[in-house]
Each structure stands twice: as structure tokens, then as C-alpha cells.
Design an enzyme around this catalytic site. Structure first.
Site, short mmCIF file in Angstrom:
data_model
loop_
_atom_site.label_atom_id
_atom_site.label_comp_id
_atom_site.label_asym_id
_atom_site.label_seq_id
_atom_site.Cartn_x
_atom_site.Cartn_y
_atom_site.Cartn_z
N PHE A 1 0.81 -1.22 0.00
CA PHE A 1 0.00 0.00 0.00
C PHE A 1 0.84 1.27 0.00
O PHE A 1 0.35 2.33 -0.40
CB PHE A 1 -1.00 0.00 1.16
CG PHE A 1 -2.16 -0.91 0.89
CD1 PHE A 1 -3.10 -0.59 -0.07
CD2 PHE A 1 -2.28 -2.13 1.56
CE1 PHE A 1 -4.16 -1.43 -0.34
CE2 PHE A 1 -3.33 -2.98 1.30
CZ PHE A 1 -4.29 -2.63 0.34
N GLU A 2 2.09 1.18 0.40
CA GLU A 2 2.95 2.36 0.34
C GLU A 2 3.59 2.55 -1.03
O GLU A 2 3.67 3.66 -1.53
CB GLU A 2 4.06 2.29 1.41
CG GLU A 2 3.57 2.60 2.79
CD GLU A 2 3.15 4.06 2.99
OE1 GLU A 2 3.53 4.93 2.20
OE2 GLU A 2 2.42 4.32 3.95
N SER A 3 4.08 1.46 -1.66
CA SER A 3 4.85 1.63 -2.90
C SER A 3 4.50 0.64 -4.00
O SER A 3 5.14 0.66 -5.04
CB SER A 3 6.34 1.48 -2.58
OG SER A 3 6.63 0.14 -2.22
N THR B 1 -1.12 4.52 6.21
CA THR B 1 -1.65 3.50 5.31
C THR B 1 -1.75 2.15 6.00
O THR B 1 -2.66 1.37 5.71
CB THR B 1 -0.79 3.35 4.04
OG1 THR B 1 0.56 3.16 4.41
CG2 THR B 1 -0.91 4.56 3.15
#
Length: 193
Positions: A100-102, A173
């Protein structure tokens, strides 16, 4: 992640405009009279022209600089780096956060102009707090060190962050998408760890 999507949409729009102008301004093909009887039908020429444009498009759309890791590769690197149950957080939590971050891109850099920070690497670690020459640099490393696909510095910094009072809650996130998820186990499905 919004900026990456916006950049991709901008690139797609520029490609569409370039291809439309190429299509409209292409030079008509004229053949010598003795070959005119063997000339392909106009419809066939249009198909050939479309094939050429699609081939060019295929060459232009190849991603450059992106280094996306597979889900199981990320899980293995994070486990090998000691994040499985580090500070009580399961490996599934870390893999969920990375997605979800990258989207598993260890070289991702996202500039959040609204909130005034830049995120670096797999976990989009904030430069203003955790790395670089400016700010607090709590991880004692350059932000570019967080962009290495071997993830060693990223894991080292993530451990420093999660030792803080917020734990994994330092990443909004994680709180939004992973913390209360009842499907965390799916992040390791099929991975041979």
C-alpha cells in the site's frame, strides 16, 4: 502514490496526442504507375499504418527506472532482514504495508506537496523525519540509501521507526489498510519462505 498515478496519466495523454498527430500528418504513400495495380487496397494500407503506430507505441510505453519486486520476494527479503514479528508485528503486516505504500517498488519516491513531505523507498519513509541532510534524520542515513532494492537500509530504518511509540501506526496506510484486516494471511499465500 497520487503523484505517480498523475505522472502516468500525463505520460499517457502526451502519447495519445503524439500518436494522433502522427496519424493525421502521415505522408500518403504513392506508388509508381507500373506498381499501382499491385498496390494494396486502401484498407490494407490503413491496417499497416495502424500496425506501425502500435509498434511505436509499444516502444514508447516501456517503463524506465521502475524496479518492482514480486510479493513473495518482498516477503523473503523482509523475513531475512528480521522483520517477522519484530516488535510484535507479523510479516504479513509488513508485506501489506509495502504494497500500500509503494506497490512493491523499492525505488519509489513520492512528493506529497499537500502535506509537505517526500516519501522514499518500499515503505515511503518520510525524508523530513527519518533520512537526509534536512530535518531530524532519525535513521542516520541518506534518503537515497532507502532506494536500494536489497532493502537492507530500508529494513534498518523501518526497525527504528517501529520502535517508536506509534509502532506501525507511524504509517497511516498501515492503520487504514492493514491494521484491522481479516485477510492479512493472503499476503503470504503461495510464498515458500
Amino acid at each position: 502514490m497520487l503523484q505517480l498515478t498523475t505522472q502516468r496519466e500525463s505520460l499517457n495523454q502526451r502519447l495519445k496526442v503524439a500518436l494522433l498527430s502522427l496519424w493525421r500528418t502521415s505522408v500518403p504513400v504513392t506508388l509508381p504507375t507500373h506498381l499501382a495495380t499491385a498496390a494494396p487496397a486502401p484498407r490494407r494500407l490503413e491496417k499497416m499504418k495502424a500496425g506501425l503506430v502500435l509498434s511505436l507505441l509499444g516502444c514508447l510505453v516501456v517503463p524506465t527506472g521502475a524496479y518492482i519486486l514480486g510479493r513473495c520476494t518482498v516477503a523473503k527479503k523482509l523475513r531475512d532482514g528480521g522483520l517477522d514479528y519484530f516488535e510484535g508485528y507479523s510479516l504479513e503486516n509488513w508485506v501489506c504495508l509495502a504494497y500500500f505504500e509503494s506497490k512493491f517498488n523499492p525505488t519509489a519516491v513520492y512528493e506529497n506537496t499537500r502535506d509537505g513531505y517526500t516519501g522514499f523507498g518500499l515503505f515511503q519513509i518520510r525524508g523530513s523525519d527519518w533520512c537526509g541532510d534536512r530535518g531530524r534524520n532519525r535513521c542516520h542515513m541518506s534518503c537515497s540509501a532507502l532506494l536500494n532494492p536489497n532493502l537492507k537500509k530500508t529494513i534498518e530504518c523501518a526497525k527504528t521507526i517501529v520502535k517508536g511509540k506509534k509502532g506501525m501506526g507511524a504509517w497511516p496506510t498501515w492503520s487504514r489498510y492493514c491494521r484491522y484486516s481479516d485477510t492479512l494471511a493472503r499476503w503470504l499465500d503461495g510464498c515458500r519462505l
